[in-house]
Enzyme design. Sequence first.
Site, PDB file in Angstrom:
ATOM      1  N   GLU A   1       0.824  -1.201   0.000  1.00 29.40           N
ATOM      2  CA  GLU A   1       0.000   0.000   0.000  1.00 29.40           C
ATOM      3  C   GLU A   1       0.867   1.264   0.000  1.00 29.40           C
ATOM      4  OE1 GLU A   1      -2.359  -3.359   1.473  1.00 29.40           O
ATOM      5  OE2 GLU A   1      -0.390  -2.569   1.993  1.00 29.40           O
TER       6      GLU A   1
ATOM      7  N   GLY B   1      12.629  -1.141  -0.310  1.00 25.46           N
ATOM      8  CA  GLY B   1      12.396   0.040  -1.131  1.00 25.46           C
ATOM      9  C   GLY B   1      13.096   0.040  -2.474  1.00 25.46           C
TER      10      GLY B   1
END
Length: 684
Positions: free
Chosen positions: A60, A308
């Site tokens: 998300e 990431g």
Amino acid sequence: MTLLYRLLIRACLPLVFIYLWLRGRKAPAYRLRWRERLALQTIPANARQGLLIHCVSVGETVAAREFIEQVLARYPQLPVTLSSMTPTASELAQTLFADHVHHLYLPVDTPGAMRRFFDKLAPRVVVVLETEVWPGFLQQAQLHKVPVLLLNARMSEKSQQTYLKYSWLTGPIWQQLTWVAAQNHTSAERFMHLGVASDRIAVRGNLKFDSHVPVDLLARATALKQQLQRPIVLAASTHQGEDELVLKAFTELLDNVPNALLILVPRHPERFAAVAEKVAGKGLSYVRRSAAESPEANNQVWLGDTMGELVFWYAAADVAFVGGSLIKRGGHNPLEPIATHTPVVSGPHVFNFQEIYQRLDGVGGVRWAADADELALQWLDLLNDANLRFTMQRAAVSEFAQDQGATAAMLSDLHQHMMHQVPTCNNVTGSTATELPSMKKVTTLKPQGNVEIWYDGEHFDDFSDDYFTADYWRRQDKIKGSATGRSTAWFIAAGEQGMLLRHYYRGGLVGKVNKDRFAREAIANSRAMAEFELLMRLRERQLPVPKPLAARYEKAPVWGYRADILVEIIPQAEDLFKLLGQRQLTAQQWREVGGVIRQFHDAGVYHSDLNCHNIMLDAAGKVWLVDFDKCGFRDAGEWQQANLARLLRSLHKEAAKAKEAKRDFHWQKERDWPLLTKGYQGKS
């Protein structure tokens, strides 16, 4: 939220922490920040009164990256807080947004934890990404009158059936949502079937369609390809039980492409070490990204054990396998590799993203593999055929080229609700917005364990606890006068306009035995802090109130607390009581007083002590209201007329006292009150 749910969630609380402890054996971060899981942490003042965006986990957060960046640019004056449930999402949020946002964990959904969470954070609007809704969370949002927007919302058939099955336990949670922006029509229909009203939902598309790959990331990925000069296959977001299949497929691929490199990125960081052991167990040579190692010619696997960087890996790969699909996990979103123009291979289990994969399959934008052998064959076909890779890339990108725009649509949805919570959002954006009053500019200071101070970091270069004592300013020869009432307030010659220092005292009979202690409460709700924050919000609405400069909460020994506040002096202003002792107000001035009171009432501002001492006029005739202790916002009602009646009583009282003392007080109800009333009603 049902009574049974409240009892059950409390009973399960010990199990939550047992789970966190056990999960912490592989991922130590799960054993940290437990106070946040119960909302027991201190939340800084500059995170209050802002926007809360909840992204439950990494997926998300990645999907919302562009949306969050746009929010930060559009509302620079507002604090933005990101909440999540997992350490990996926390780490990613800090990596992506650094100190531009405040990050915390969403607490366990007990009534007490959620009440503390909303009390401490006091958000204006809550945005929840996808489908992470909790009964206690929604109940507290409703009690605090905070709108909740469910954006980028998706609802699978399986999830819908689960929510319907347990609706007797959770209660009518879907009716408590203010707005739902669904990804597609199927999800929208399922939300409405669950109870979302049709006028509170719209189809807005998927935020991931708007994913833009940064140019510098593409440049770094291209440079890596040129450096390695070897075929690269990627296995992204793999799960337990799937890594073995991927490694088996890769060893088969090596038989035909011996110089191939596998970039293996497990879904959960607590599995990094275990997956490394599996790679070694297959006799494959590997390096770990976390060790800042680059693969040499003899290394066959590069373990992507950092957070990431998934988009970077997609951009660097020639072919990507999207995990969670060879086992029955439902797959992961293929839109990121599409954004990097990377051909996609998937297993058959993609029910989490069924519609996207159906569209991809319809245009030949995905290749399917049911097991390790088929995965090896698909990888081999794509590595050997550059034209096939290009055809797949072009087909996938073209299929979703018209689906962009979800970010803009959802920003518009958010803005519509922000306009009601932050009136300045109607006509102020960009750099001008940074000049507005905001809790984001407030600094928290704790000079002692029993003291907390909030102060305007733009007004003061530094701050001292001594600023709240009259003796300190007296030694500096800065006290230029005082005002007396229930207690003394000191006028201090500091800054361009000067400051007013006020200590909070008790009134009435209680004040005779307890001069200045108040029952302990949450610091943000204490007298000084509440007034400081309220003044900030009133100035944000461009209402004529003094600028708050600092507030102090001091825990008293044994029982209670004491409080102080510093506000900026309104230059050349006198209160209505003093003016009426000198002269009669003009008809226009009375109308101005009535008009300003109406401004506050229209904004829903209740002044608990509206009297002639708390209304001021400056040299230019501008009307100001002061002393907002125990005041706040209320829905329209009878209190507005009661407010006016209180002011009228104060004028009668002071007129009677002046008559008894044989001094002037230029007030006549028959002459002056109708003028004030006309101003209140907007009549000339």
